[in-house]
Design an enzyme around this catalytic site. Structure first.
Site, PDB file in Angstrom:
ATOM      1  N   GLY A 143       0.786  -1.218   0.000  1.00 18.09           N
ATOM      2  CA  GLY A 143       0.000   0.000   0.000  1.00 18.09           C
ATOM      3  C   GLY A 143       0.819   1.269   0.000  1.00 18.09           C
ATOM      4  O   GLY A 143       0.266   2.356   0.169  1.00 18.09           O
ATOM      5  N   ALA A 148       2.388  -6.502  -9.802  1.00 22.09           N
ATOM      6  CA  ALA A 148       1.362  -5.533  -9.425  1.00 22.09           C
ATOM      7  C   ALA A 148      -0.004  -6.012  -9.877  1.00 22.09           C
ATOM      8  O   ALA A 148      -0.154  -6.572 -10.963  1.00 22.09           O
ATOM      9  CB  ALA A 148       1.669  -4.183 -10.044  1.00 22.09           C
ATOM     10  N   ILE A 149      -0.997  -5.793  -9.017  1.00 23.93           N
ATOM     11  CA  ILE A 149      -2.381  -6.040  -9.392  1.00 23.93           C
ATOM     12  C   ILE A 149      -3.146  -4.721  -9.359  1.00 23.93           C
ATOM     13  O   ILE A 149      -3.789  -4.324 -10.324  1.00 23.93           O
ATOM     14  CB  ILE A 149      -3.048  -7.077  -8.467  1.00 23.93           C
ATOM     15  CG1 ILE A 149      -2.340  -8.429  -8.622  1.00 23.93           C
ATOM     16  CG2 ILE A 149      -4.529  -7.214  -8.800  1.00 23.93           C
ATOM     17  CD1 ILE A 149      -2.868  -9.508  -7.717  1.00 23.93           C
ATOM     18  N   SER A 201      -1.392  -1.862  -7.896  1.00 21.21           N
ATOM     19  CA  SER A 201      -0.375  -0.830  -7.695  1.00 21.21           C
ATOM     20  C   SER A 201       0.357  -0.538  -8.998  1.00 21.21           C
ATOM     21  O   SER A 201       0.107  -1.151 -10.032  1.00 21.21           O
ATOM     22  CB  SER A 201       0.628  -1.277  -6.628  1.00 21.21           C
ATOM     23  OG  SER A 201       1.350  -2.409  -7.078  1.00 21.21           O
ATOM     24  N   ASP A 212     -11.650  -6.140   2.576  1.00 24.20           N
ATOM     25  CA  ASP A 212     -10.583  -6.268   3.563  1.00 24.20           C
ATOM     26  C   ASP A 212     -10.848  -7.481   4.440  1.00 24.20           C
ATOM     27  O   ASP A 212     -11.841  -7.518   5.173  1.00 24.20           O
ATOM     28  CB  ASP A 212     -10.522  -4.997   4.422  1.00 24.20           C
ATOM     29  CG  ASP A 212      -9.384  -5.058   5.432  1.00 24.20           C
ATOM     30  OD1 ASP A 212      -8.430  -5.815   5.206  1.00 24.20           O
ATOM     31  OD2 ASP A 212      -9.464  -4.353   6.453  1.00 24.20           O
ATOM     32  N   SER A 266      -2.796 -15.897   3.384  1.00 24.65           N
ATOM     33  CA  SER A 266      -2.100 -15.687   2.116  1.00 24.65           C
ATOM     34  C   SER A 266      -0.603 -15.512   2.344  1.00 24.65           C
ATOM     35  O   SER A 266       0.223 -16.178   1.712  1.00 24.65           O
ATOM     36  CB  SER A 266      -2.678 -14.460   1.415  1.00 24.65           C
ATOM     37  OG  SER A 266      -1.914 -14.109   0.278  1.00 24.65           O
TER      38      SER A 266
END
Length: 503
Positions: A176, A204-205, A207, A264, A272
């Site tokens: 983040g 990156a997905i 970002s 979230d 994960s």
């Protein structure tokens, strides 16, 4: 041609990571099987089975005796144009009964989660069911025992490595925060000290750059297990793309569904992170938790709660986990985007005069803590050892060696077009909106175009004068540059400047 058989065709359509097939709605197989759009079908060719989502076609580009594959499905199927395929309804999944149990408020044990994750890892669970699982696990949907069981299950349905040595260390950043590319500095420092650190990273997905994207501007990252093992055995460390290996494969598929939902889930996050570390054979793990108003972890209370869960779940799996809270109030380094972040990393490794000191110091703190965890330095002395390894060139030499082992060191690309945005008034930088910085870098083309992104020229508390550069946009095309600039103008100020008197 026998019933239920069609001829393979490559459609050339990018459906990201989701396997999709295309059939004529009036073809004999579709009519006989009662297929409908968005149904899941099983395709069989030369002993290989693929589960894919069906899209039906009514136009003439597809013949009634053909089945077309998206790029993702084509890669997974391994068929050739014109191959004869069997198409049928997929087998009934018993594991979905466990999902229904969770949806109705029940708890899931290891056996149930293992069955569900096994089907997930094989691509047998449709995205709509994966989305329901992610949703029901959101917030506090997973208790401690369920989180431990899920983490174990995610590890057990994939490959698990054993390096035959101890300690094996790893690090992870919750993320983040733009530009926080410490891994490419930490790994060579730690490996140069003789500690094994096999680092798998993500692309990156959401970002502007992932660690794997940045590393790929230096060296290949798409290594299989055997190739990755050779690199680690030769150099003591690596920085590779995790999805290229079947390490916690269920996690990769859950992330693909979880990210677009923007949900979230602390339990899923913990499972994960730790499933990947355990599967990689890591024993001691340092987790960097940036804390800031615009990061994933907004305040110190949330950071402490996440830290406790990471440490306790890690202990249940036999992992020694340590966390560190870092400043998430502004970007780290100067570059945001694969090549720009790579240049920051190399500047630090080469000890250049213009190297970003915040990136250097953050990397030294993390490397020092890992060296202490590995018993290479006494408590409180790890940072000094890390600094010595960086300053005498050992870290740079090790990084070059790792790149060579992964396929050869290369020079990061440079963008064709740039535009500098300057301060409109005198004052002091009071804040930098990290989300907007990441967004403008993405609109400029990052990470799709490795050279694209943004370079931030100021830090919080810097004094600036009207006309001083605040940030520069980099793009491969003028169209992308103008698109990013239009966004910047609509969102000003991205860098907040307060008017203050002379000191």
């Amino acid at each position: 041609m026998p019933p239920n058989r069609l001829l393979a065709r490559r459609a050339g359509i990018d459906t990201y990571q989701q396997p999709v097939v295309y059939m004529r709605s009036d073809c004999d197989v579709s009519r006989a099987e009662g297929f409908q759009s968005q149904a899941q079908v099983e395709v069989i060719c030369n002993g290989r089975h693929l589960l894919a989502i069906l899209h039906q076609v009514s136009s003439s580009w597809l013949r009634s005796d053909e089945i077309a594959f998206s790029e993702s499905a084509w890669s997974l199927m391994g068929a050739a144009e014109g191959d004869e395929l069997v198409v049928r309804h997929p087998p009934v999944l018993d594991s979905l009964a466990h999902l229904r149990t969770k949806l109705h408020g029940g708890r899931l044990d290891y056996v149930a989660l293992r069955a569900l994750m096994s089907d997930v890892s094989r691509g047998r669970v449709p995205d709509i069911h994966l989305a329901s699982f992610v949703t029901v696990c959101a917030g506090k949907g997973l208790d401690f025992d369920e989180t431990v069981a899920l983490t174990r299950a995610m590890v057990d349905v994939g490959e698990r490595l054993d390096w035959g040595t101890s300690p094996v260390v790893d690090k992870h950043c919750i993320g983040g925060l733009p530009g926080n590319r410490t891994t490419l500095i930490v790994v060579p420092i730690v490996a140069a000290c003789g500690v094994v650190m096999p680092k798998t990273s993500s692309r990156a997905i959401t970002s502007a750059a992932g660690t794997a994207d940045v590393m790929e501007t230096f060296a290949p990252v798409d290594l299989g297990l055997a190739a990755m093992r050779r690199v680690v055995e030769r150099e003591g460390g690596c920085i590779v793309w995790g999805n290229a290996m079947r390490v916690s494969p269920a996690d990769d598929l859950l992330i693909r569904v979880e990210r677009p939902l923007s949900i979230d889930s602390e339990g899923l996050m913990v499972a994960s992170i730790l499933s990947k570390k355990a599967a990689m054979g890591s024993q001691r793990v340092l987790i960097d938790i940036p804390v800031g108003a615009l990061t994933k972890v907004r305040n110190s209370s949330a950071a402490r709660q996440l830290s406790r869960k990471l440490i306790s779940v890690g202990a249940a799996l036999g992992l020694q986990v340590q966390t560190v809270f870092t400043d998430g109030s502004q970007p780290v380094g100067r570059g945001v985007g694969p090549a720009l972040e790579a240049m920051d990393v190399m500047a630090v490794l080469e000890r250049g005069a213009g190297a970003p000191q915040d990136l250097r110091e953050r990397a030294l703190v993390l490397a020092g803590l890992i060296l202490e965890m590995a018993n290479k330095a006494t408590p409180g002395m790890g940072k000094s050892l890390a600094r010595a390894v960086l300053d005498d060139g050992r870290a740079l030499a090790k990084f070059v060696a790792i790149c060579d082992a992964q396929g050869g060191l290369r020079v990061p690309p440079k963008a064709a077009h740039t535009h500098c945005v300057s301060a409109l008034a005198d004052g002091v930088v009071s804040a930098i909106d990290t989300r907007l910085v990441a967004r403008m870098a993405k609109l400029a083309g990052a990470p799709r175009d490795p050279a694209a992104g943004a370079r931030v020229h100021v830090c919080v508390q810097d004094r600036v004068n009207r006309g001083d550069p605040l940030f520069t946009l980099y793009a491969e095309s003028l169209g992308e540059l103008q698109y990013a600039l239009s966004f910047v103008r609509s969102q000003l100020p991205i860098v907040h400047i307060e008017a203050k008197g002379e000191p």
